[in-house]
Design an enzyme around this catalytic site. Structure first.
Site, PDB file in Angstrom:
ATOM      1  N   ILE A  78     -17.332 -51.116 -51.957  1.00 40.12           N
ATOM      2  CA  ILE A  78     -16.567 -52.347 -51.708  1.00 40.12           C
ATOM      3  C   ILE A  78     -16.556 -52.809 -50.246  1.00 40.12           C
ATOM      4  CG2 ILE A  78     -15.000 -51.873 -53.637  1.00 40.12           C
ATOM      5  CD1 ILE A  78     -12.880 -51.534 -51.152  1.00 40.12           C
ATOM      6  N   TYR A 143     -23.086 -56.997 -49.790  1.00 42.70           N
ATOM      7  CA  TYR A 143     -22.022 -56.777 -50.787  1.00 42.70           C
ATOM      8  C   TYR A 143     -21.836 -58.020 -51.664  1.00 42.70           C
ATOM      9  CZ  TYR A 143     -17.227 -56.571 -52.614  1.00 42.70           C
ATOM     10  OH  TYR A 143     -16.119 -56.621 -53.426  1.00 42.70           O
ATOM     11  N   ARG A 210      -8.185 -65.792 -44.547  1.00 42.62           N
ATOM     12  CA  ARG A 210      -8.413 -65.151 -45.845  1.00 42.62           C
ATOM     13  C   ARG A 210      -7.328 -65.628 -46.803  1.00 42.62           C
ATOM     14  NH1 ARG A 210     -12.354 -64.275 -43.575  1.00 42.62           N
ATOM     15  NH2 ARG A 210     -13.473 -62.340 -43.170  1.00 42.62           N
TER      16      ARG A 210
HETATM   17  N1  LIG Z   1      -9.990 -54.818 -52.559  1.00 38.13           N
HETATM   18  C1  LIG Z   1     -10.328 -56.095 -52.502  1.00 38.13           C
HETATM   19  O1  LIG Z   1      -9.856 -56.872 -51.640  1.00 38.13           O
HETATM   20  C2  LIG Z   1     -11.299 -56.665 -53.508  1.00 38.13           C
HETATM   21  C3  LIG Z   1     -11.556 -58.043 -53.487  1.00 38.13           C
HETATM   22  C4  LIG Z   1     -12.436 -58.586 -54.410  1.00 38.13           C
HETATM   23  C5  LIG Z   1     -13.041 -57.764 -55.349  1.00 38.13           C
HETATM   24  N2  LIG Z   1     -12.784 -56.422 -55.347  1.00 38.13           N
HETATM   25  C6  LIG Z   1     -13.442 -55.592 -56.359  1.00 38.13           C
HETATM   26  O2  LIG Z   1     -12.457 -54.857 -57.047  1.00 38.13           O
HETATM   27  C7  LIG Z   1     -13.003 -53.610 -57.485  1.00 38.13           C
HETATM   28  C8  LIG Z   1     -12.088 -52.472 -57.076  1.00 38.13           C
HETATM   29  O3  LIG Z   1     -11.975 -52.451 -55.653  1.00 38.13           O
HETATM   30  P1  LIG Z   1     -10.896 -51.543 -54.905  1.00 38.13           P
HETATM   31  O4  LIG Z   1     -10.396 -52.337 -53.759  1.00 38.13           O
HETATM   32  O5  LIG Z   1      -9.957 -50.953 -55.891  1.00 38.13           O
HETATM   33  O6  LIG Z   1     -11.856 -50.425 -54.303  1.00 38.13           O
HETATM   34  P2  LIG Z   1     -11.786 -48.820 -54.403  1.00 38.13           P
HETATM   35  O7  LIG Z   1     -12.854 -48.310 -53.484  1.00 38.13           O
HETATM   36  O8  LIG Z   1     -10.394 -48.359 -54.200  1.00 38.13           O
HETATM   37  O9  LIG Z   1     -12.194 -48.591 -55.916  1.00 38.13           O
HETATM   38  C9  LIG Z   1     -13.518 -48.416 -56.339  1.00 38.13           C
HETATM   39  C10 LIG Z   1     -13.539 -47.207 -57.251  1.00 38.13           C
HETATM   40  O10 LIG Z   1     -14.864 -47.027 -57.757  1.00 38.13           O
HETATM   41  C11 LIG Z   1     -15.173 -45.637 -57.709  1.00 38.13           C
HETATM   42  N3  LIG Z   1     -16.637 -45.496 -57.628  1.00 38.13           N
HETATM   43  C12 LIG Z   1     -17.441 -45.898 -56.616  1.00 38.13           C
HETATM   44  N4  LIG Z   1     -18.718 -45.587 -56.903  1.00 38.13           N
HETATM   45  C13 LIG Z   1     -18.726 -45.000 -58.127  1.00 38.13           C
HETATM   46  C14 LIG Z   1     -19.747 -44.465 -58.952  1.00 38.13           C
HETATM   47  N5  LIG Z   1     -21.025 -44.472 -58.567  1.00 38.13           N
HETATM   48  N6  LIG Z   1     -19.392 -43.934 -60.136  1.00 38.13           N
HETATM   49  C15 LIG Z   1     -18.082 -43.911 -60.535  1.00 38.13           C
HETATM   50  N7  LIG Z   1     -17.078 -44.407 -59.795  1.00 38.13           N
HETATM   51  C16 LIG Z   1     -17.393 -44.939 -58.596  1.00 38.13           C
HETATM   52  C17 LIG Z   1     -14.469 -45.129 -56.460  1.00 38.13           C
HETATM   53  O11 LIG Z   1     -14.293 -43.734 -56.434  1.00 38.13           O
HETATM   54  C18 LIG Z   1     -13.161 -45.909 -56.532  1.00 38.13           C
HETATM   55  O12 LIG Z   1     -12.189 -45.212 -57.292  1.00 38.13           O
HETATM   56  C19 LIG Z   1     -14.394 -53.517 -56.872  1.00 38.13           C
HETATM   57  O13 LIG Z   1     -15.337 -53.851 -57.861  1.00 38.13           O
HETATM   58  C20 LIG Z   1     -14.377 -54.557 -55.772  1.00 38.13           C
HETATM   59  O14 LIG Z   1     -15.660 -55.076 -55.520  1.00 38.13           O
HETATM   60  C21 LIG Z   1     -11.930 -55.854 -54.446  1.00 38.13           C
END
Ligand SMILES: NC(=O)c1ccc[n+]([C@@H]2O[C@H](COP(=O)([O-])OP(=O)(O)OC[C@H]3O[C@@H](n4cnc5c(N)ncnc54)[C@H](O)[C@@H]3O)[C@@H](O)[C@H]2O)c1
Length: 308
Positions: A78, A143, A210
């Site tokens: 992310i 990304y 943002r």
């Molecule tokens: N946080 C933000 O501001 C934001 C904004 C827009 C979109 N998103 C999207 O939301 C989703 C969640 O983001 P988040 O902020 O909770 O991030 P995060 O890093 O806390 O969560 C991602 C999770 O995916 C798991 N992961 C990563 N690679 C993996 C793999 N190969 N196999 C299995 N598990 C795996 C990680 O261990 C983690 O638990 C993501 O898809 C991100 O792109 C987040």
């Protein structure tokens, strides 16, 4: 309904699981704990099935999809900065990992998928703000690109194999459980630094904006999108631009602590200004964000003080 949440041990995934349990679903979580944390699952670990595995591994994905009816795909790399440093790694998780999920779904009982994409990074520097879903996607980071490619693969699986889907494009999500030591999530990074009496790093002059949306509101739009049965794409934000300088001021007010700022050069891949038009989600999903910025920051600060 039996549902799979990939990335369920992460920041957003763990809040989504909580919401799904409240709604009475049986939840499977697939996570390899690269950025996810066991403590995020602690409050409800007895109530879910945890598959500790990788979305790139076929056997792990097959095990996670057993008897599942719907999938929320959140597992991802992310960090924008990390994706600039290592685009190959970003693509392997965000594109190849997602294709592995989609391909394996074809041999499963899954009927519908909600894919959490990005609204903050997919439009690049849009000519008009707030950006709507029809704004051209012009990501300026690997990304943003990998998330967009994921959307395109999902639409291909829909067109070719009839897989029902919804795409959620969230703005900048914040709230309890977000990692203050990661490279994404400026609010948690700042609150973590406030707690440790460290200065707040501002990349650029602080005028970058943002659209900050509270994590519980994102969990709500994900479940609303799953329930809708329509194949479509929705922005998920507030429509409001907040500059880094304004954010720092609000953080000062909520924490009532003195602020020290350090200005640094802008980072490659970071967009300058963004906010999302959420008219479509309001109209079709009957979703509006419920949490005001001050309440959300206060909740997040309270969580930080209680847990760090
Ligand atoms: N946080 C933000 O501001 C934001 C904004 C827009 C979109 N998103 C999207 O939301 C989703 C969640 O983001 P988040 O902020 O909770 O991030 P995060 O890093 O806390 O969560 C991602 C999770 O995916 C798991 N992961 C990563 N690679 C993996 C793999 N190969 N196999 C299995 N598990 C795996 C990680 O261990 C983690 O638990 C993501 O898809 C991100 O792109 C987040």
């Amino acid at each position: 309904m039996k549902v799979l949440v990939t990335g369920g041990a992460g920041f957003v995934g763990s809040h989504l699981i909580e919401e799904l349990l409240v709604q009475g679903h049986e939840v499977v979580c697939l996570d390899n704990f690269t950025s996810g944390k066991r403590i995020n699952l602690e409050p409800f670990k007895e109530k879910i099935t945890l598959i500790e595995g990788d979305i790139l591994n076929l056997k792990d994905v097959q095990a996670a999809l057993e008897d599942v009816e719907s999938v929320y795909h959140l597992a991802a790399q992310i960090s924008v900065t990390q994706s600039v440093r290592n685009p190959l790694h970003d693509a392997s998780i965000n594109i190849n990992g997602f294709i592995n999920i989609l391909n394996t779904i074809l041999e499963s009982s899954v009927k519908r998928i909600v894919y959490v994409s990005t609204g903050g990074a997919i439009y690049g520097e849009p000519l008009h703000i707030p950006a709507s879903e029809t704004t051209p996607e012009e990501p300026i980071s690997p990304y943003g690109l990998s998330k967009l490619v994921g959307e395109k693969y999902l639409k291909w699986f829909n067109a070719t194999h009839g897989l029902s889907y919804a795409i959620i494009r969230p703005a900048n999500i914040y709230g309890p459980r977000q990692d203050p030591l990661g490279e994404a999530g400026v609010i948690s990074i700042y609150l973590g630094r406030m707690l440790n009496k460290k200065p707040l790093e501002i990349f650029g002059d602080g005028s970058d904006t943002r659209d900050y949306v509270y994590v519980k509101d994102i969990a709500a739009i994900c479940t609303a999108a799953m329930a809708s049965h329509v194949d479509d794409t929705y922005n998920a934000g507030t429509g409001i631009q907040t500059s880094l300088n304004e954010l720092v001021e609000i953080i000062g007010e909520v924490t009532t602590l003195p602020i020290r700022k350090v200005f640094k050069p802008p980072r490659p891949g970071d967009v300058k200004k963004i906010a999302l038009d959420i008219t479509k989600a309001k109209k079709i999903l009957k979703w509006t964000p419920q949490t005001t910025f001050n309440t959300g920051i206060q909740n997040t600060w309270d969580w930080f003080k209680n847990t760090h």
